[in-house]
Write an enzyme that holds these catalytic residues in place. Structure first.
Site, PDB file in Angstrom:
ATOM      1  N   HIS A 114       0.831  -1.090   0.049  1.00 44.46           N
ATOM      2  CA  HIS A 114      -0.005   0.044  -0.367  1.00 44.46           C
ATOM      3  C   HIS A 114       0.714   1.442  -0.085  1.00 44.46           C
ATOM      4  O   HIS A 114       1.875   1.191   1.071  1.00 44.46           O
ATOM      5  CB  HIS A 114      -0.599   0.055   0.887  1.00 44.46           C
ATOM      6  CG  HIS A 114      -2.009  -0.602   1.143  1.00 44.46           C
ATOM      7  ND1 HIS A 114      -2.090  -2.349   2.345  1.00 44.46           N
ATOM      8  CD2 HIS A 114      -2.061  -2.113  -0.054  1.00 44.46           C
ATOM      9  CE1 HIS A 114      -3.233  -2.928   2.023  1.00 44.46           C
ATOM     10  NE2 HIS A 114      -3.412  -2.871   0.819  1.00 44.46           N
ATOM     11  N   GLU A 132       1.713   3.084   3.202  1.00 46.76           N
ATOM     12  CA  GLU A 132       2.480   3.200   3.860  1.00 46.76           C
ATOM     13  C   GLU A 132       3.905   2.384   4.340  1.00 46.76           C
ATOM     14  O   GLU A 132       4.747   1.950   4.599  1.00 46.76           O
ATOM     15  CB  GLU A 132       1.405   1.601   4.026  1.00 46.76           C
ATOM     16  CG  GLU A 132      -0.221   1.849   3.868  1.00 46.76           C
ATOM     17  CD  GLU A 132      -0.572   0.397   4.407  1.00 46.76           C
ATOM     18  OE1 GLU A 132       0.308  -0.655   4.287  1.00 46.76           O
ATOM     19  OE2 GLU A 132      -2.044  -0.165   4.738  1.00 46.76           O
ATOM     20  N   HIS A 163       2.647  -4.217   6.906  1.00 49.56           N
ATOM     21  CA  HIS A 163       1.634  -2.872   6.060  1.00 49.56           C
ATOM     22  C   HIS A 163       1.708  -1.591   7.617  1.00 49.56           C
ATOM     23  O   HIS A 163       2.151  -1.554   8.808  1.00 49.56           O
ATOM     24  CB  HIS A 163      -0.102  -3.253   6.806  1.00 49.56           C
ATOM     25  CG  HIS A 163      -0.059  -4.580   5.327  1.00 49.56           C
ATOM     26  ND1 HIS A 163      -0.831  -4.014   4.064  1.00 49.56           N
ATOM     27  CD2 HIS A 163      -0.112  -5.700   4.428  1.00 49.56           C
ATOM     28  CE1 HIS A 163      -1.338  -4.923   3.741  1.00 49.56           C
ATOM     29  NE2 HIS A 163       0.068  -5.936   3.283  1.00 49.56           N
ATOM     30  N   GLU A 208       0.664  -5.127  10.725  1.00 48.85           N
ATOM     31  CA  GLU A 208       0.056  -2.983  11.210  1.00 48.85           C
ATOM     32  C   GLU A 208       1.386  -2.750  11.898  1.00 48.85           C
ATOM     33  O   GLU A 208       0.836  -2.777  12.995  1.00 48.85           O
ATOM     34  CB  GLU A 208      -1.310  -3.592  10.910  1.00 48.85           C
ATOM     35  CG  GLU A 208      -2.284  -4.084   9.992  1.00 48.85           C
ATOM     36  CD  GLU A 208      -2.127  -3.460   8.643  1.00 48.85           C
ATOM     37  OE1 GLU A 208      -1.874  -2.317   9.222  1.00 48.85           O
ATOM     38  OE2 GLU A 208      -3.824  -3.611   8.303  1.00 48.85           O
TER      39      GLU A 208
HETATM   40  C1  CXA Z   1      -5.497  -6.698   6.239  1.00 49.16           C
HETATM   41  C2  CXA Z   1      -4.505  -7.165   5.732  1.00 49.16           C
HETATM   42  C3  CXA Z   1      -3.989  -8.782   5.273  1.00 49.16           C
HETATM   43  C4  CXA Z   1      -4.921  -9.352   5.385  1.00 49.16           C
HETATM   44  C5  CXA Z   1      -6.650  -9.166   6.259  1.00 49.16           C
HETATM   45  C6  CXA Z   1      -6.151  -7.433   6.204  1.00 49.16           C
HETATM   46  C7  CXA Z   1      -5.938  -5.807   6.472  1.00 49.16           C
HETATM   47  C8  CXA Z   1      -5.022  -4.474   5.759  1.00 49.16           C
HETATM   48  C9  CXA Z   1      -5.793  -4.395   4.625  1.00 49.16           C
HETATM   49  O1  CXA Z   1      -6.915  -4.162   4.784  1.00 49.16           O
HETATM   50  O2  CXA Z   1      -5.535  -5.237   3.441  1.00 49.16           O
HETATM   51  N1  CXA Z   1      -5.052  -2.935   5.891  1.00 49.16           N
HETATM   52  S1  CXA Z   1      -4.899  -2.198   5.301  1.00 49.16           S
HETATM   53  N2  CXA Z   1      -3.174  -2.010   5.596  1.00 49.16           N
HETATM   54  O3  CXA Z   1      -4.846  -0.591   6.519  1.00 49.16           O
HETATM   55  O4  CXA Z   1      -4.901  -1.940   4.477  1.00 49.16           O
HETATM   56 ZN    ZN Z   2      -1.751  -2.102   4.089  1.00 47.38          ZN
END
Ligand code: CXA
Ligand code: ZN
Ligand code: CA
Length: 451
Positions: A187, A190, A322, A395
């Site tokens: 992302h 991030e 992330h 995260e």
């Molecule tokens: C996430 C990551 C991996 C599997 C399920 C959920 C959370 C992630 C996302 O939504 O891809 N959160 S984020 N980094 O805020 O986008």
């Molecule tokens: Zn992310």
């Protein structure tokens, strides 16, 4: 059913958010006063940028999944509220669900000094843009050629190199050692995750021979680091000197001006199966036209497949970094079920045991990712579902918007990257036989000697 664990989950956060909201008009004034940059003006770009909102009301996984299916990204989960990133249309859909929205302050937008375009602004200059990260990596490879090697595994949509770094003793040989993969920056906004990858490269190269745990791991594992899965999105996010709150890659979509695919909804396992992603290119969580349609996902999928040697996947465990919310997440995201086809009770228990232990060391909250909301096409579901790799999502910092959300100041980088050192070493140490975590080494890891 387990009691739901709440992401972030602190009421003081809301007070902090409110205090920060008072600073928002300043940012708007700065954006207007800034010189235009082509092809669009800074003011126009601000108008297009999505914003973060606090949404009061959603309290269950089902309600959060409904919230996510507006196409907004869900950035924080609290007991009876969430923080989302949404454009105007998505915000309107959220209001139609009956929730009230409160806009949060936009990320800092210092006036872009000339010569500072395409780079991080003041307060963020220790973050590495793409060129700076490449130079840092090349310097490390030149300094430590016996234990670090670089491979260009493919190109992003805009043609930037996607790199895989290998860390191991006898790095030029493909030895029969358990392999572990660390990935970052799916992302765009991030950015702290690239710093996490660079931290690992620096720490492992500089402490080989002096730090016992690191030395042991480089001697007995092959460690892969892919520091930047989304270089185009990352550069776009910083290109004007004003953060763009960009999430997706920068691949155009046929028949629309809306750009980008959410890479973490594009992986080829249960792609688009379960209302955990969007089919609308305007959305934050657009899953792409087909599974693995994003070149960046293709490049990394092909790399992971290439580590299947003699019919056996060499990579045993993985972390995808992330931000933000300080969580350790494990599969599956596409279902609320803990077990089912592709996930035995022993698999689940192994995931949970290792995940909770890592979380105990970094202070994050451990949970199955679908506790947050349903996702489909996420990398960790693919790494497990397709390749049987024990894959986690971390995260990182902060726990909530009050700590800077997606844009914490660079002063946090040393603390928030080193915070994960022990967890990373734990995963490396368990990678020869993850099932040892549940006391079933004999059952799962005998005979082949290597998990
Ligand atoms: C996430 C990551 C991996 C599997 C399920 C959920 C959370 C992630 C996302 O939504 O891809 N959160 S984020 N980094 O805020 O986008
Ligand atoms: Zn992310
Ligand atoms: Ca080796």
């Amino acid at each position: 059913m387990r009691p739901p664990r709440i992401r972030g989950g602190r009421t003081t956060v809301l007070a902090a958010i409110l205090a920060l909201a008072l600073a928002a008009p300043l940012a708007a004034a700065q954006a207007q006063a800034s010189p235009p940059t082509s092809p669009t003006t800074r003011a126009e770009q601000s108008a297009d940028r999505p914003h973060q909102y606090e949404v009061t009301g959603p309290a269950t996984r089902a309600e959060r999944t409904a919230l996510a299916s507006t196409g907004a990204s869900v950035d924080e989960v609290h007991a009876r509220a969430a923080v989302i990133t949404a454009d105007g249309a998505q915000a309107a859909l959220v209001r139609q669900l009956g929730y009230s929205l409160r806009k949060l302050p936009d990320p800092p937008s210092p006036p872009a000094a000339s010569g500072r375009i395409k780079d991080f602004p003041d307060g963020y200059t220790n973050y590495h843009n793409y060129d700076e990260a490449t130079k840092e990596i090349d310097g490390l490879v030149a300094k430590h050629p016996d234990i670090l090697s670089k491979e260009v595994i493919g190109k992003s949509h805009e043609g930037r190199d996607i790199l895989a770094l290998k860390l191991s003793k006898n790095v030029t040989k493909d030895e029969n050692e358990p392999e572990v993969l660390f990935t970052a920056h799916q992302h765009a906004r991030e950015h702290l995750t690239v710093e996490m990858a660079l931290y690992l490269l620096n720490e492992f190269t500089s402490k080989y021979g002096s730090d016992d745990r690191i030395t042991k791991m480089l001697d007995s594992r092959e460690i892969w680091v892919i520091p930047d899965l989304n270089p185009d999105g990352g550069e776009y996010d910083i290109a004007t000197g004003e953060f763009q709150m960009w999430r997706k890659n920068r691949q155009p979509n046929a028949g629309t001006d809306e750009v980008g695919t959410d890479l973490n909804r594009n992986w080829d396992f249960k792609w688009g199966c379960c209302n955990g992603s969007s089919d609308d290119p305007a959305d934050e969580t657009y899953r792409g036209a087909s599974a693995a349609s994003a070149p960046e996902v293709q490049v990394v999928s092909k790399f992971v497949h290439s580590r299947n040697v003699g019919g056996k996947q060499q990579i045993k465990a993985a972390i995808d970094f992330h931000t933000y919310s300080e969580l350790v997440l494990w599969p599956f995201g596409f279902t609320n079920d803990e077990t089912g086809p592709g996930m035995t009770q022993d698999d689940h228990d192994t995931f949970a045991t290792i995940g909770k232990k890592m979380a105990a060391s970094n202070g994050y909250t451990p949970e199955q990712s679908s506790e947050l909301y349903i996702t489909d096409g996420a990398i960790d579901d693919w790494l497990w579902g397709d390749q049987k790799i024990f894959a986690y999502t971390f995260e990182m910092y902060p726990s909530s918007n009050g700590g800077g959300g997606f844009y914490p100041k660079d002063s946090v980088i040393p603390k928030e990257t080193s915070r994960n050192k022990d967890a990373v070493l734990q995963l490396l140490e368990t990678a020869d036989c993850p099932y040892r975590a549940i006391g079933k080494e004999d059952q799962y890891c005998k005979g082949n000697g290597k998990g």
